[in-house]
Design a protein around this motif. Structure first.
Motif, PDB file in Angstrom:
ATOM      1  N   ALA A   9      -0.060  40.626 -24.109  1.00 20.50           N
ATOM      2  CA  ALA A   9      -1.080  41.366 -24.184  1.00 20.50           C
ATOM      3  C   ALA A   9      -1.216  42.383 -22.292  1.00 20.50           C
ATOM      4  O   ALA A   9      -2.034  42.671 -23.234  1.00 20.50           O
ATOM      5  N   TYR A  10      -1.173  41.701 -21.583  1.00 19.82           N
ATOM      6  CA  TYR A  10      -1.510  43.207 -20.277  1.00 19.82           C
ATOM      7  C   TYR A  10      -0.462  44.355 -20.748  1.00 19.82           C
ATOM      8  O   TYR A  10      -1.447  45.394 -20.809  1.00 19.82           O
ATOM      9  N   GLY A  29      -8.620  42.139 -16.506  1.00 19.66           N
ATOM     10  CA  GLY A  29      -7.193  43.334 -17.288  1.00 19.66           C
ATOM     11  C   GLY A  29      -6.497  43.178 -16.137  1.00 19.66           C
ATOM     12  O   GLY A  29      -5.970  44.692 -15.384  1.00 19.66           O
ATOM     13  N   ILE A  30      -6.492  42.572 -15.242  1.00 17.53           N
ATOM     14  CA  ILE A  30      -5.481  42.491 -13.885  1.00 17.53           C
ATOM     15  C   ILE A  30      -4.094  42.112 -14.038  1.00 17.53           C
ATOM     16  O   ILE A  30      -3.665  41.977 -14.557  1.00 17.53           O
ATOM     17  N   ARG A  31      -3.152  43.333 -13.457  1.00 20.00           N
ATOM     18  CA  ARG A  31      -1.831  43.010 -12.840  1.00 20.00           C
ATOM     19  C   ARG A  31      -1.492  41.438 -13.183  1.00 20.00           C
ATOM     20  O   ARG A  31      -1.511  41.370 -12.413  1.00 20.00           O
ATOM     21  N   PRO A  32      -0.427  41.371 -14.215  1.00 20.50           N
ATOM     22  CA  PRO A  32       0.526  39.958 -13.877  1.00 20.50           C
ATOM     23  C   PRO A  32       0.540  39.981 -12.516  1.00 20.50           C
ATOM     24  O   PRO A  32       1.417  40.467 -11.830  1.00 20.50           O
ATOM     25  N   SER A  37      -8.585  46.480 -19.730  1.00 20.73           N
ATOM     26  CA  SER A  37      -9.424  45.315 -20.543  1.00 20.73           C
ATOM     27  C   SER A  37      -8.809  44.386 -21.121  1.00 20.73           C
ATOM     28  O   SER A  37      -8.240  45.186 -22.304  1.00 20.73           O
ATOM     29  N   VAL A  38      -8.162  43.059 -20.883  1.00 16.32           N
ATOM     30  CA  VAL A  38      -7.782  42.435 -21.500  1.00 16.32           C
ATOM     31  C   VAL A  38      -8.597  41.215 -22.422  1.00 16.32           C
ATOM     32  O   VAL A  38      -8.764  40.630 -21.496  1.00 16.32           O
TER      33      VAL A  38
END
Ligand SMILES: Cc1cc2nc3c(=O)[nH]c(=O)nc-3n(C[C@H](O)[C@H](O)[C@H](O)COP(=O)(O)O)c2cc1C
Length: 415
Positions: free
Chosen positions: A337-338, A314-317, A352-353
């Motif tokens: 989604a994030y 789930g990292i930042r874009p 978490s994505v």
């Protein structure tokens, strides 16, 4: 008994060993790998996916840092529409990657670049035109148009002086997609020089839905052969996806294929861009460790190892640094989604994505382990060392095994 070496791929008057190593972004099909194929008389691919990033790694340029610095102010902003690629920088990076590869080429084979339409890069037409033009400017032998329908791609470079000299190919997964491409490009009077027909067992993105299992490469290839015959079109057809032995390849050649495109077996080559540790994951994989999922923001299904760190992360874009999947309005399915997960968990430090992944970052870091269906057979192609790991192979060994093997045999390296 026939071997693949009994056949040749013909482009005009020139002949090549009918083995094409498929493009594998981001820099999995490295220049080194492509150069081996060309040296041995076949066809190698580099990829122009995330080319500024690849150039930074290969030539110590600072393109990503420059872009990141320019758009730092926007990192916390959900709207990514200000993030744009500097077209001069993109041309420069492409010219370095492609140009230096072409300068290093030896032997009678060819080097092509794999160019994916789905890398929309905030300005789909403009960035694609620059990528194609820059590759043509610096001597690429051919361009394989992939991951997309490419209905307008050839028109973008129709005035380029090398428009009729560079080989252009299209990757399709159905007769319909091919017909559409031919119809939309008919007025250019420049049919493709080759057609790669990619079936459902390939690595990377698939040109099928989640019902991919219902499709079969041989059937699609036969339909395309019949259509080309009916239309009196003589264009080399190159099947791809699940061709694991030289004999698999010969079976396609016997029914009229001009060459085969292969990739998975080369993912464990020393010249391949995957880190050695990741290559061990490919070697170790069993059939049940591989899945086709929909986490790519492109919307296409993608095959990968279930243990890929990209799944569920789930990292930042990271669009300010990368942003290769931003569409013309600055959107990417991962951003949505994030943000949805962040809104659901406002106090969480990390989210978490599950349904999408930040493909740019994870491909850049070799954390999305995309692979072909037969990855679970790679363990049969190499020697196991006393510590339980597998010995990586020379690309030349794999290439020659395709070229000379019979009876579905796979030769282990000697010595
Ligand atoms: C690790 C990996 C990455 C890939 N990346 C790309 C890509 O960036 N673009 C593309 O058009 N095809 C990509 N492919 C597909 C291959 O070029 C090729 O057509 C296909 O995998 C051939 O089937 P095989 O792997 O069963 O031999 C990739 C395949 C693999 C295994």
């Amino acid at each position: 008994m026939k071997r693949l070496d009994d056949y040749r791929l013909r482009f005009g008057k020139k002949e090549y060993v009918p083995i094409m190593i498929g493009g594998m972004g981001v820099d999995i099909s490295t220049a080194e790998l492509a150069l081996v194929a060309a040296r041995l008389g076949g066809i190698g691919h580099i990829s122009d996916a995330m080319v500024p990033t690849v150039s930074d790694r290969r030539f110590k340029t600072g393109y990503v840092k420059q872009k990141q610095k320019k758009y730092k102010f926007n990192v916390a902003n959900r709207d990514k529409s200000v993030v744009q690629f500097d077209l001069a920088m993109l041309a420069e990076a492409t010219k370095m990657h492609v140009g230096r590869t072409m300068e290093a080429k030896k032997g009678d084979g060819l080097i092509f670049v794999n160019t994916m339409e789905k890398l929309t890069m905030s300005a789909p037409r403009e960035t694609l035109r620059v990528r194609l033009t820059a590759a043509m400017d610096c001597g690429i032998d051919g361009i394989t148009l992939s991951a997309g329908l490419h209905l307008g791609s050839l028109a973008l470079v129709q005035d380029h002086p090398r428009f009729h000299d560079v080989k252009f190919g299209i990757i399709v997964s159905s007769l319909r997609a091919l017909q559409l491409f031919l119809r939309k490009n008919a007025r250019l009077n420049r049919p493709p020089d080759y057609i790669v027909v990619e079936g459902p067992l390939a690595g990377g993105h698939l040109g099928f839905g989640m019902d991919w299992v219902k499709f079969d490469l041989k059937t699609i290839v036969d339909e395309i052969h019949q259509f080309l015959k009916q239309e009196d079109l003589s264009i080399p057809v190159i099947p791809a996806g699940g061709i694991f032995t030289g004999t698999d390849a010969v079976e396609f050649m016997q029914t009229g294929a001009a060459a085969v495109q292969v990739a998975t077996r080369f993912t464990v080559a020393k010249e391949c861009g995957l880190p050695a540790k990741v290559q061990q994951e490919y070697f170790k994989a069993d059939e049940e460790d591989i899945e086709v999922n929909l986490i790519s923001p492109t919307g296409y299904p993608m095959r990968m190892l279930k243990s890929s760190p990209a799944i569920g992360a789930g990292i930042r874009p990271n669009c300010e640094a990368y942003g290769y999947l931003l569409d013309g309005t600055g959107n990417c399915a991962y951003i949505e989604a994030y943000n949805r997960e962040v809104d659901k968990n406002p106090d969480a430090e990390e989210v978490s994505v599950i349904d999408k992944t930040c493909l740019c970052t994870h491909m850049r870091n070799f954390d999305c382990w995309t692979c072909g269906h037969y990855t679970y057979r790679l363990k049969d192609t190499a020697r196991r060392l006393p510590d339980g790991t597998y010995e990586r192979l020379a690309a030349e060994h794999i290439f020659r095994d395709y070229q000379f093997s019979t009876d579905h045999q796979i030769a282990l390296p000697t010595g």
